[in-house]
Design an enzyme around this catalytic site. Structure first.
Site, short mmCIF file in Angstrom:
data_model
loop_
_atom_site.label_atom_id
_atom_site.label_comp_id
_atom_site.label_asym_id
_atom_site.label_seq_id
_atom_site.Cartn_x
_atom_site.Cartn_y
_atom_site.Cartn_z
N ARG A 182 0.78 -1.27 0.00
CA ARG A 182 -0.07 -0.05 0.15
C ARG A 182 0.89 1.33 -0.03
NH1 ARG A 182 -5.37 -1.68 1.94
NH2 ARG A 182 -6.17 0.30 2.41
N TYR A 238 0.70 4.63 -2.59
CA TYR A 238 -0.44 5.30 -2.30
C TYR A 238 -0.24 5.87 -0.77
CZ TYR A 238 -5.44 6.76 -1.89
OH TYR A 238 -6.53 7.50 -1.63
N GLU A 295 2.55 6.47 1.33
CA GLU A 295 3.62 7.34 1.42
C GLU A 295 3.68 8.17 0.02
OE1 GLU A 295 5.22 7.34 3.64
OE2 GLU A 295 5.91 5.33 4.60
N GLY A 296 2.94 7.91 -0.94
CA GLY A 296 2.94 8.82 -2.26
C GLY A 296 1.94 10.31 -1.45
N LYS A 297 0.97 9.64 -0.78
CA LYS A 297 0.16 11.03 -0.42
C LYS A 297 0.55 11.67 0.70
CE LYS A 297 -3.91 10.14 -2.76
NZ LYS A 297 -4.70 11.28 -3.39
N VAL A 308 -15.22 -1.87 -1.10
CA VAL A 308 -16.10 -2.63 -0.27
C VAL A 308 -17.74 -2.31 -0.59
CG1 VAL A 308 -16.11 -1.69 1.87
CG2 VAL A 308 -16.50 -3.97 1.81
N GLY A 359 -13.78 -10.09 8.48
CA GLY A 359 -14.74 -9.16 8.22
C GLY A 359 -14.95 -8.05 9.47
N THR A 411 -12.75 -2.46 10.71
CA THR A 411 -13.82 -1.20 10.40
C THR A 411 -13.52 -0.21 9.76
OG1 THR A 411 -12.93 -0.01 12.32
CG2 THR A 411 -14.48 -1.67 13.21
#
Ligand code: NAD
Ligand code: UDP
Length: 319
Positions: free
Chosen positions: A147, A150, A152-154, A192, A212, A215
């Protein structure tokens, strides 16, 4: 109605961007929509294409962009947003979009003396050790995981925005968005809410990753867009980052059960492996947004899901 402005929206054919373009056109502004249609689609802005105040430019923000007409505001939304679309083969593209793309949009804002709004994410908090997450929490991100392109990019994008603010005097607005859903989500996105609704409508098995019990806090798109507009038009000293999201917290299984109860029929819940680094819990602390923007979400999950189900049902029936 506010004074008419010239506003550039990157990621304008995507889920959030298309809602934003429609809202801005409705308010009487001129909108320049920039997108490479990687996950977005012109279908999402079909009803705007004939509007003389709307222009679409096909462009990848990884490359510099020249605009000759004047621009007052830039909303930078361009970035793949769902794990399915930012990971794997797209991971380097994702980081480039977050880094080169943000530099290019900051340079454009500088040239035009425009205010720039940037859509950051709750992913900057990673697997949070503080719950709910206030803006002051610095996060717990795996910098080398799947991930990270995304997350670390952000994080790097936020850092760039604040350096442009300090070094170049750029007028910046940074929001951190928590999971948002609604009509015009891409059904192929793998998120989701869209997955569960489309699976339930098709009578298919409902896929839950892990057990599942993780949260998420789900915000209806209209609420989020209202937050965007308030943040963009807030006074200059409000730079953010400001969390925008709905603090109502649900397990993914509760979400699936709620959707099934609305759509009806018998559905199997099938459990699939939890993706690596998938956060176990997430909920925004929105104290700052309430104080600074007088903003809080108004649409409860049940009501927002009803509207989203109607959208996907109509789309599947080909109407
Ligand atoms: P989306 O995938 O529907 O929209 C993103 C848009 O950006 C797409 O139209 C895509 O084609 C475009 N794009 C991607 N890379 C580009 C590039 N290099 N150049 C030009 N266009 C490019 O996703 P969304 O949910 O609408 O997300 C919009 C923004 O909000 C993203 O920056 C995302 O990180 C952020 N965000 C969204 C959520 C959410 O729950 N929807 C949560 C947190 C942050
Ligand atoms: N998820 C799931 N089934 C699906 C798609 C996603 O259980 O069909 C889970 C996913 O593992 C995550 C949560 O739902 O824990 C939210 O996933 P999404 O991709 O919507 O958003 P994000 O992970 O970016 O918060």
């Amino acid at each position: 109605m506010s004074e008419s402005k010239s506003i550039l929206v990157t990621g304008g054919t995507g889920f959030l961007g298309s809602h934003l373009c429609k809202r801005l056109i409705h308010e009487g502004h001129r909108v320049i929509c920039v997108d490479n249609n990687y996950t977005g689609s012109l279908d999402n802005v079909r009803d705007l294409l004939d509007n003389p105040r709307f222009t679409f430019i096909e462009h990848d923000i990884i490359n510099p962009l020249k605009i000759t007409e004047s621009i007052d505001q830039i909303y930078n939304l361009a970035c793949p947003a769902s794990p399915r679309h930012y990971q794997g083969k797209a991971s380097i593209f994702t980081t480039k979009t977050c880094v080169f793309g943000v530099i290019n949009m900051c340079e454009l804002a500088k040239q035009h003396h425009a205010r720039i709004f940037h859509s950051s994410t709750s992913e900057v908090y990673g697997e949070p050790a503080v719950h709910p997450q206030p803006e002051s929490y610095r996060g717990n991100v795996n910098p080398i995981g799947i991930r990270a392109c995304y997350d670390e990019g952000k994080r790097c994008a936020e850092s760039l925005l604040f350096d442009y603010h300090r070094q170049e005097g750029l007028d910046i607005k940074v929001v951190r968005i928590f999971n948002t859903y609604g009509p015009f989500m891409n059904p192929e996105d793998g998120r989701v809410v869209s997955n569960v609704i489309c699976q339930a409508l098709q009578g298919a098995d409902i896929t839950l990753y892990g057990d599942g019990s993780q949260t998420r806090s789900f915000c209806y798109v209209d609420d989020l867009i209202e937050g965007f507009i308030r943040m963009m038009n807030s006074s200059a000293e409000i730079t953010g980052p400001v969390n925008l999201g709905n603090p109502g917290e649900f397990t993914v299984k509760e979400l699936a059960e709620l959707v099934i109860s609305k759509i009806g029929g018998k559905h199997n819940l099938v459990y699939q492996p939890l993706p690596k680094d998938d956060p176990t819990h997430r909920k925004p602390d929105i104290t700052l947004a309430k104080e600074l923007l007088h903003w809080e979400p108004k649409v409860a999950l049940s009501e927002g899901l009803d509207k989203t189900i109607v959208y996907f049902k109509t789309k599947m029936e080909g109407k």
